[in-house]
Every structure is written in C-alpha cells, then in structure tokens.
Design a protein around this motif. Structure first.
Motif, mmCIF file in Angstrom:
data_model
loop_
_atom_site.group_PDB
_atom_site.id
_atom_site.type_symbol
_atom_site.label_atom_id
_atom_site.label_comp_id
_atom_site.label_asym_id
_atom_site.label_seq_id
_atom_site.Cartn_x
_atom_site.Cartn_y
_atom_site.Cartn_z
ATOM 1 N N GLY A 14 38.145 42.043 42.212
ATOM 2 C CA GLY A 14 36.706 41.823 42.281
ATOM 3 C C GLY A 14 35.899 42.982 41.727
ATOM 4 O O GLY A 14 34.668 42.898 41.645
ATOM 5 N N THR A 61 47.751 46.509 43.304
ATOM 6 C CA THR A 61 46.304 46.577 43.538
ATOM 7 C C THR A 61 45.638 47.553 42.567
ATOM 8 O O THR A 61 44.444 47.441 42.298
ATOM 9 N N THR A 99 49.860 37.961 46.760
ATOM 10 C CA THR A 99 48.550 37.336 46.596
ATOM 11 C C THR A 99 47.798 37.972 45.428
ATOM 12 O O THR A 99 48.226 38.987 44.883
ATOM 13 N N PRO A 120 40.222 35.365 46.060
ATOM 14 C CA PRO A 120 39.419 36.375 46.756
ATOM 15 C C PRO A 120 37.923 36.095 46.630
ATOM 16 O O PRO A 120 37.438 35.754 45.547
ATOM 17 N N THR A 121 37.212 36.234 47.722
ATOM 18 C CA THR A 121 35.756 36.047 47.674
ATOM 19 C C THR A 121 35.101 37.081 46.766
ATOM 20 O O THR A 121 34.013 36.845 46.232
ATOM 21 N N GLU A 122 35.800 38.206 46.566
ATOM 22 C CA GLU A 122 35.261 39.262 45.693
ATOM 23 C C GLU A 122 35.096 38.796 44.257
ATOM 24 O O GLU A 122 34.382 39.436 43.475
ATOM 25 N N PHE A 123 35.745 37.693 43.877
ATOM 26 C CA PHE A 123 35.576 37.166 42.526
ATOM 27 C C PHE A 123 34.129 36.760 42.267
ATOM 28 O O PHE A 123 33.703 36.637 41.116
ATOM 29 N N PRO A 181 45.142 40.299 44.267
ATOM 30 C CA PRO A 181 44.480 41.423 44.944
ATOM 31 C C PRO A 181 42.960 41.270 44.974
ATOM 32 O O PRO A 181 42.345 40.898 43.970
ATOM 33 N N SER A 182 42.377 41.565 46.108
ATOM 34 C CA SER A 182 40.916 41.517 46.209
ATOM 35 C C SER A 182 40.271 42.585 45.339
ATOM 36 O O SER A 182 39.100 42.471 44.959
ATOM 37 N N GLU A 183 41.063 43.610 44.982
ATOM 38 C CA GLU A 183 40.555 44.678 44.111
ATOM 39 C C GLU A 183 40.153 44.161 42.739
ATOM 40 O O GLU A 183 39.397 44.828 42.017
ATOM 41 N N THR A 219 44.654 32.915 48.919
ATOM 42 C CA THR A 219 43.418 32.263 48.492
ATOM 43 C C THR A 219 42.791 33.008 47.311
ATOM 44 O O THR A 219 43.211 34.105 46.963
#
Length: 308
Positions: A146, A118, A140, A167-170, A142-144, A165
């Motif tokens: 984003g 991350t 996965t 990340p929505t943060e993208f 990492p949402s980081e 999935t």
C-alpha cells in the motif's frame, strides 16, 4: 614492471574491473544492460558488482540455483525480469533496496518458495509489478504494498498458494489502474477503499473467492469490472453481472415497469370509458338547439290563437 602495473591500477589509469557472468566478461562500470544467454548455469554473486546496470533480464529455462541477494546492490536498476527459470530458494529481501526499479517481472519460477518479502513494499518507483505463476510461493499479499504510490499495474496471476485478502491499504494507490488476481486463493470482500481510486479497473478476478456481497460500494466496483466471467467470485450484487442487483437503492431492470404494459395503439379501457361517459360540446349544443326550437314553436302557436 609489476610495480608499475600495480601503481597504474591503484590510480585508475588501467581499469581491470571486469566481471565474468554466464561465461562473458562485463565491465563493472560501463555495463548498463545484461540479458542472460540460453545456456545452463547459475547467477553468480559477482552480478552485484555491475553497479551501473539499468536493465537485467534472466529469462532462461536452464538457469538454476538461487537468486543471489547481491542483486540488491544494483541501486540504479530500473528494469528487472526474472522468469521461466529452474531457480529455487526464496525471493531475497534485499530486492527491496532497488528503489529505482520501475518494472519487476517475477513469473514462472515454479521452484521458488517462501513468502513475498514485505521489503518489496519499499520499491517506491515501481509502476509495473508482475508476479505470476509462482506456484510454491505462499502467504499473503503484504500490506506494505500500500506504500507503492507509483504502482499502476499489479498482476498477480495463478499464485495458487497465496491466500488472505486484498489489503485495504491498496486504497491508497491513487495511480493504480489495473489489478489482476486471477486463479489465486485470495478471498474475502473487495475493500471499499479501492472503489474510490479514480482510474482503477479490475482486469480480472476470476477463479478467486472474492465477494462483493458485503461491500457498501459494490455499485461503483461493479462499474470497474472489465468482465463478469467469474468462476468463484460472488458478483451477484452486480446489476450488470448475471442479472443480479446492485447494492444501491436503484431498482434492477426486472423491477422497473415495462413500457409494454401500456398499449401503444389500442385505447385503454379507462380512456374508452372516459370518452363514452363525458358528453362532448357538440352533443350539448344539439340538445340546446332542440329546446329553443320547441319554445319558439309554442310561442308562435300562442300568438296565432289570440289573433284568430
């Protein structure tokens, strides 16, 4: 004499800061670029002493061992390629300290395992993230990631054990233009936030289990797909992919009445009936002339009878 040399070393007149890496001596202060030779060996921890290194390329099928965490000390590094090696171990979390890094190429390292750190979400200057064919890396995305606001290219090809999935943060990555997720285990719906990125395109998402079916912005995302050649991806909601319908209210081509329904040359039955049922001004004029003629004829005959 030894005392003199020692004094000179201490005050910096003589620079002995040389580092031996891959059998070659490098000056720790003046070396700005290093490319590993095509010889067997390992990456020494002393590589972290090359503090002015700007570019580091280790792309050699014979390099083995692990990736030293000391690479995280190269704080002015902007270009880092670590590829096609026999390296094992994990991706060091210390790589997240490379905040000046613009290009990161980490690919074809088949023996590297673990997860994606991350901490790589701290690579604030990264524009090109190339993480391909690392078949033992799992976990996965990492949402980081984003937070990588300078990121324009994200290539994530053939990471067969990466799941989860997108990340929505993208959706925060306003500079993102290309996203490649081909041949990975990434699944689920494409985040609607991604469709709002102004210059974004999906380079390739084939052989994934990505779906557009549950996406209210599918119409916009369909426009951003550079290819409809998908194996696992559900693009049935894309009007231009496989003849499917978009998620918008716009009817597909198959539902739009075709121009060929209305004959272009032969008059329709309605038009023919209209012509035959409605008298033309010419026929009306003819009937009126006949009536006037007979009225005038009868009037003349009546006058002649009275005279004679």
């Amino acid at each position: 004499m030894e005392r003199i040399i020692c004094i000179l070393l201490c005050i910096g007149i003589i620079n002995s800061a040389t580092v031996s890496i891959f059998g070659t001596n490098y000056n720790s202060e003046s070396t700005t670029s290093l490319t590993a030779p095509t010889t067997a060996g390992t990456i020494p921890t002393e590589i972290g002493l090359l503090t002015n290194l700007d570019s580091l390329t280790i792309q050699n099928y014979q390099i083995s061992g692990t990736t030293p965490s000391e690479i995280g000390q190269l704080t002015v590094l902007t270009n880092f390629t670590l590829a096609s090696n026999e390296l094992s171990g994990t991706v060091p979390t210390e790589l997240g300290k490379l905040t000046t890094l613009a290009y990161f190429g980490f690919f074809f390292n088949d023996k590297v395992s673990g997860t994606i750190p991350t901490e790589l979400g701290k690579l604030s200057a990264i524009t090109y993230f190339y993480f391909d064919s690392n078949n033992q890396v799992s976990g996965t995305i990492p949402s980081e990631f984003g937070k990588l606001f300078a990121l324009t290219y994200f290539y994530f090809y053939a990471n067969n054990h990466i799941s989860g999935t997108i990340p929505t943060e993208f959706g925060r990555l306003s500079a993102l233009t290309n996203l490649n997720l081909e041949s990975s285990e990434v699944s689920g719906a494409i985040p609607t936030e991604i469709s709002l990125i102004p210059n974004f395109n999906f380079t390739w998402i084939s052989n994934t289990r990505i779906s557009l079916a549950e996406n209210s912005y599918a119409a916009q995302i369909c426009e951003k797909l550079q290819s409809c050649n998908f194996t696992w991806t559900d693009v049935s909601s894309c009007a231009r992919c496989n003849g499917g319908r978009s998620m918008s209210n716009t009817p597909s081509i198959s539902e739009t009445p075709s121009i060929s329904v209305t004959p272009s040359v032969t008059p329709s039955a309605t038009l023919t009936a209209s012509i035959s049922a409605t008298p033309t001004p010419k026929s009306t004029s003819g009937s009126n002339n006949i009536s006037i003629f007979w009225s005038f004829f009868i009037f003349i005959m009546g006058l002649m009878i009275r005279i004679f």
